[in-house]
Structures are given as C-alpha cells and as structure tokens.
Write an enzyme that holds these catalytic residues in place. Structure first.
Site, PDB file in Angstrom:
ATOM      1  N   ASN A 172       0.804  -1.227   0.000  1.00  0.00           N
ATOM      2  CA  ASN A 172       0.000   0.000   0.000  1.00  0.00           C
ATOM      3  C   ASN A 172       0.836   1.275   0.000  1.00  0.00           C
ATOM      4  O   ASN A 172       0.399   2.309  -0.497  1.00  0.00           O
ATOM      5  CB  ASN A 172      -1.009  -0.001   1.153  1.00  0.00           C
ATOM      6  CG  ASN A 172      -0.367  -0.218   2.507  1.00  0.00           C
ATOM      7  OD1 ASN A 172       0.734  -0.740   2.608  1.00  0.00           O
ATOM      8  ND2 ASN A 172      -1.068   0.183   3.546  1.00  0.00           N
ATOM      9  N   GLU A 268       4.015  -4.368  12.395  1.00  0.00           N
ATOM     10  CA  GLU A 268       2.912  -3.419  12.188  1.00  0.00           C
ATOM     11  C   GLU A 268       1.830  -4.194  11.471  1.00  0.00           C
ATOM     12  O   GLU A 268       1.981  -4.554  10.307  1.00  0.00           O
ATOM     13  CB  GLU A 268       3.385  -2.210  11.374  1.00  0.00           C
ATOM     14  CG  GLU A 268       2.444  -0.999  11.508  1.00  0.00           C
ATOM     15  CD  GLU A 268       1.301  -1.025  10.511  1.00  0.00           C
ATOM     16  OE1 GLU A 268       0.265  -1.655  10.841  1.00  0.00           O
ATOM     17  OE2 GLU A 268       1.431  -0.430   9.442  1.00  0.00           O
ATOM     18  N   CYS A 302      -3.405   1.410   6.716  1.00  0.00           N
ATOM     19  CA  CYS A 302      -3.576   0.823   8.050  1.00  0.00           C
ATOM     20  C   CYS A 302      -4.159   1.839   9.025  1.00  0.00           C
ATOM     21  O   CYS A 302      -4.912   1.487   9.922  1.00  0.00           O
ATOM     22  CB  CYS A 302      -2.231   0.319   8.573  1.00  0.00           C
ATOM     23  SG  CYS A 302      -1.524  -1.014   7.587  1.00  0.00           S
TER      24      CYS A 302
END
Length: 550
Positions: A172, A268, A302
């Site tokens: 992303n 993460e 995110c």
C-alpha cells in the site's frame, strides 16, 4: 550487471516486455523458486506490464549470507560516512520524484498527487531526520554511578549495529514504508535484505536501482522478489532483526518463528482506527478530514479512519456534509492529475469489500452513497461508500476494512465513543475532533492505541520525528523517530574502573566483619533518617577500606 552487485539475484528477466523495464533486468536466477512468476500489474487497467521470476530459498539464504559479510565493513564506517549515501539518495529521489511517483501509481494505483505526498515527501523527511539527528541519538551517554562504592568507575552506554535486518514490506506504500525502515537501518551500520509485496516488485527494485546509482557498497542492500514463500524464507534466515508489515495472522507466525530463535521483531499489523467527532468540532473541517482520512489511497491504509463515532447532537449535520463531499470525489486512473480516488490493488480486494458491504446491509446498515463496483472504469474500482445504521458488532466495524467503506455511528457522548473505540482487538491509532484541546488531550490518554491525533488524521505516519506503531493486535515495537533508529542498534554498557590499587569491598574473602560492614553500608546509602546515615559512617568506611582480599 554481474552476480555481485548490491542487488545481485534480485532483478529478474522479463518474460513479456509490456512497458517500463527496470535497469539491469538481464540476470537470470537459478535454483528452485519459492513460487511462480511475480507480476507487476496496473490496478487501473488490469494490464500486466512486468513479470519476474520468484527468488529461490537458496538465493534468499545467499542474499543474507552476503549481507552478513558486507556488514562487517559497512558497520565499521563512521556514521558520517554512511550518511553520505543517504544524502545522495535523497538528492536522487528529489530529482526523480515524478518518475518514482509515476512508477508507484502504475503499480499501486494511487493518484499521482498522493504518490508525491505520501511516498516521496515522507521518504525525504525520514532521510533528513536520521542524517541530522542520528549522531546525537547515537552519541555515547555517560552513566554516573549513584552508589558510593562505584564512584571510581566511569560508565557509558554505547550503541552498535545489530547486523543484518530483514524487512518484509506491504504494497500500500511500496516506497515510503520500506525506506522509512531502510534509512535508519543502514545509517545505524546494518545491512538490509528487503522482501517487498509481490504486488509491487518494481517499486522495490527502483529503490535498489537508486542505491546502486549512488554507489552503495555491494550487498549492503538487497531485494528478494517473490511471493509469500520468499517472505517465509527470509523470516527463517538467521537475521538480527525482522521488520514485518502485514496481516495479524502472518505477523503472529513471523513473531513465533523469530521468538524460537530469539530474534527481535518489529510488527505493524494493521488497525481499525476510530475517529471521534465531538459536538463542539468544526464540522466543515472534520468532514474534510474524514473524507481524506478514509478514502485516501482508496481506503487502503492501516491508519485510515475506519470507524467514525459522532455525538448524536451533530450526527445528522455531520453525515449530510460528509455525504455531499463524498459525492464530489472523482474516481479514476491515478495517472490522471484530476483523480481523487484510484482503484483497489486487485479484483479480489474488491470482492472482499463487496462481501463486507453485503454483510452490513443484510444486518440492517443503510448505504447513503456509493456501494457499487465500477467495471466501466476498470477491474478494481469501487465507489467511495458511506454507511449508517451500523452496529458495533457488524464485520465492517470489527474487521479491518481495507477499502473505501466508511461506517458512521451516532453515540450519546464522548464516554460511549471511547467505549466503542477501545472495543477492538486493534490499537494502532485514533483521532479526536474538538475545539476544546484540553479535553481532547484528556480523552486521548484513555484511548488504547499507539498514537492519537487531535483534529487531524493519518499524518503521524509520515512524521519523521515521531515513533510509529501500535498496541494489542496492531503490533510490536516502533518505527520512525528516535525509537526507529535505536531499535536498529544493540545497546552496550562499558564501565571503566579508574582506581586499580584498591580491591573491591565485595571481593573474596568473606568474614563476619565484612557482613556487618556491608549491612552498615546499606543503611548509610538507603536509610531514611540523617541519624541512620551518620551512625553507619564508621562501618561504611571500614568496608571501603578493607584489606586482606584474595
């Protein structure tokens, strides 16, 4: 290109030349591949414009082995010498920012403007931050000794490179996210092996190409192109730190594997970030923030605002303003400079969003705008969608929604909003929108997340000075900021005794007098009253001046 460049065995032949071709794409790989072909696909059109061979397990291991050898010399360089390469890299990124942004847009789909804002700008900030502040952060720190028996010592905390760092990065933000970790790892004296997402291999190879152009020494940085099996192969290598960004399920596997071998990890793992809008918020400002915070990168962030909780008093007006703005968003190809929202990364991601939407509607949610796949634009387009009459237990509220769905919930007050915001397995970040900053700070302290923004959203990810990471199922450790650099170092305490003619009072041999004197010394050091300290001075002096040691 020969077999021993810093990107050896990482840039692969193109089986079908469908457009832009990375430099040096001539070296054919050998060994058993971890998977099949890796395709670089334009999400806006579905065009496969580049293909690579997947790296073999043996090649992954060879990359790590070569990085291990290269680290000895690289880590021995002074900080300033390593930082020169980052300065050159920053200059090159700045000079070629449009070329890089176009590549990211072609491979990831995001609008060209977002590629510049969210990929190029933060990368330059990260490099500048670590070049400027690294020497101060890593400077040896004097450790004064409080205990009187240790006053002849001179202690320091020093930082040393870990060794080889393995980075497994997502699609992303295929340029910013890896370089936000690569920069501190390299400047700290480590070597790096990067395994990028199989959806964005060309963006990672562009990083390798830039490092090669600035003259980075051989094998200091390498890229392993492949699917998930290549990532698994890298995670199984004997690394000195693993940095993983991805799903919770895969992150757990990486963590368990690393823990068995006592390898530190930074994880993460995504989030379901809450946006809390209080009745005193500037609604024009807050709705614009929600618009960008949810639909930027087509909702594939995110830290996107994935759940919005609005105090009931202003709920209808907030929704009305937001829907009006959503309906003005321009959906299209990222290469078009007027596009606001681009495509999702792959058709199966569109399928996942449609499934979440169907589930919500079937459970009573109402669609106010959007909600349709746009095959007329391309295979991966989905309209920005606003949902109301959503309950906190719907999948669209409980799961991480990686796409342009925005559920909005009316709440009685800030207390109810906090309850719902914290009622999740995730804990990445959140935002609070209010004109009362003092109250906003107080509420922020009660949110169970790694970062809280007041009257803004997402921006902290690109803030080079601030550490980034989550709690709960959103991950472990921190990247960016001081912690992002210090986590790439091994801390060592060095203590020098400047007086060698007096033996230590705790050395052999023991006797009853020593026992009494050490008890007096403890009372002298830690007794609460002045009289306790004074009456134990004789015993303390006897302890510090004892003779007859072995």
């Amino acid at each position: 290109m020969n077999d021993h460049t810093s990107t050896a065995d990482t840039i692969y032949p193109v089986s079908k030349d469908r457009g832009l071709k990375p430099d040096g794409a001539q070296q054919r790989t050998t060994g058993v591949p971890t998977g099949g072909r890796v395709q670089s696909l334009n999400p806006a059109t579905g065009e496969v414009w580049q293909e690579y061979d997947s790296i073999s397990v043996e090649q992954v291991q060879a990359l790590v082995a070569r990085a291990r050898v290269a680290q000895k010399e690289w880590g021995a360089l002074a900080f300033e010498q390593r930082a020169v390469y980052l300065r050159k890299l920053a200059d090159l990124v700045l000079a070629r920012q449009m070329e890089i942004a176009q590549l990211v847009t072609r491979e990831n789909g995001k609008p060209i403007f977002e590629a510049l804002v969210t990929e190029i700008m933060p990368t330059l900030d990260f490099i500048h931050y670590y070049r400027k502040h690294g020497p101060v952060l890593l400077r040896p720190k004097r450790v004064p000794h409080a205990n009187w028996a240790l006053k002849t010592k001179r202690g320091k905390i020093v930082h040393e490179p870990l060794g080889v760092v393995g980075i497994i990065s997502p699609w992303n933000y295929p340029f910013m996210l890896p370089l936000g970790t690569i920069a501190p790892a390299l400047v700290a004296g480590n070597t790096v092996v990067l395994k990028p997402s199989e959806f964005t291999p060309s963006s990672a190879l562009k990083i390798a190409e830039l490092f090669k152009e600035v003259g980075l020494p051989e094998n200091v940085f390498a890229v392993a192109i492949g699917d998930g099996a290549a990532g698994a192969a890298l995670a199984q290598c004997q690394l000195d730190r693993i940095v993983f960004t991805g799903s919770v399920a895969t992150g757990r596997k990486v963590a368990l594997s690393a823990t068995e071998r006592l390898i530190p990890v930074t994880l993460e793992l995504g989030g379901s970030d809450a946006m809390i809008v209080l009745r005193d918020a500037n609604l024009d400002y807050a709705t614009s923030g929600a618009l960008w915070g949810r639909f930027m990168n087509c909702g594939q962030s995110c830290v996107a605002a994935k759940r919005i909780f609005v105090e009931r008093e202003v709920f209808e007006l907030f929704v009305e303003k937001l829907v009006h703005k959503v309906q003005q968003l321009r959906l299209g190809k990222g290469e078009d400079p007027t596009t606001d929202v681009g495509p999702l990364i792959r058709p199966r991601q569109v399928d996942a969003i449609e499934a979440q939407l169907r589930g919500a509607v079937a459970s009573g949610a109402r669609v106010l705008c959007g909600g349709k796949r746009r095959m007329d634009l391309g295979p991966c387009f989905f309209e920005p969608t606003v949902l109301v009459e959503v309950t906190p237990k719907m999948n669209v509220m409980c799961e991480e929604t990686f796409g342009p769905l925005l559920p909005i919930v009316a709440v009685k007050d800030a207390e109810e909003a906090l309850h719902y915001a914290n009622d999740t397995d995730f804990g990445l970040s959140a935002s609070i929108w209010t004109s009362d900053i003092k109250r906003g700070r107080a509420l922020a302290s009660r949110l169970e997340v790694g970062a809280v923004l007041i009257n803004d959203v997402i921006a902290h990810v690109g803030t080079s000075e601030a550490s980034y990471g989550g709690i709960k199922s959103s991950g472990l450790g921190r990247t960016h900021g001081p912690e992002g650099l210090l986590d790439m170092m091994r801390t060592k305490f060095v203590d020098v005794d400047t007086v060698t003619f007096l033996r230590k009072p705790w050395w052999f041999r023991y006797n009853a007098k020593m026992r009494n004197n050490i008890s007096s010394f403890s009372q002298f050091m830690h007794g609460r009253s002045l009289w306790t300290k004074v009456k134990n001075i004789p015993g303390t002096l006897r302890l510090l001046n004892q003779r007859g040691k072995v």
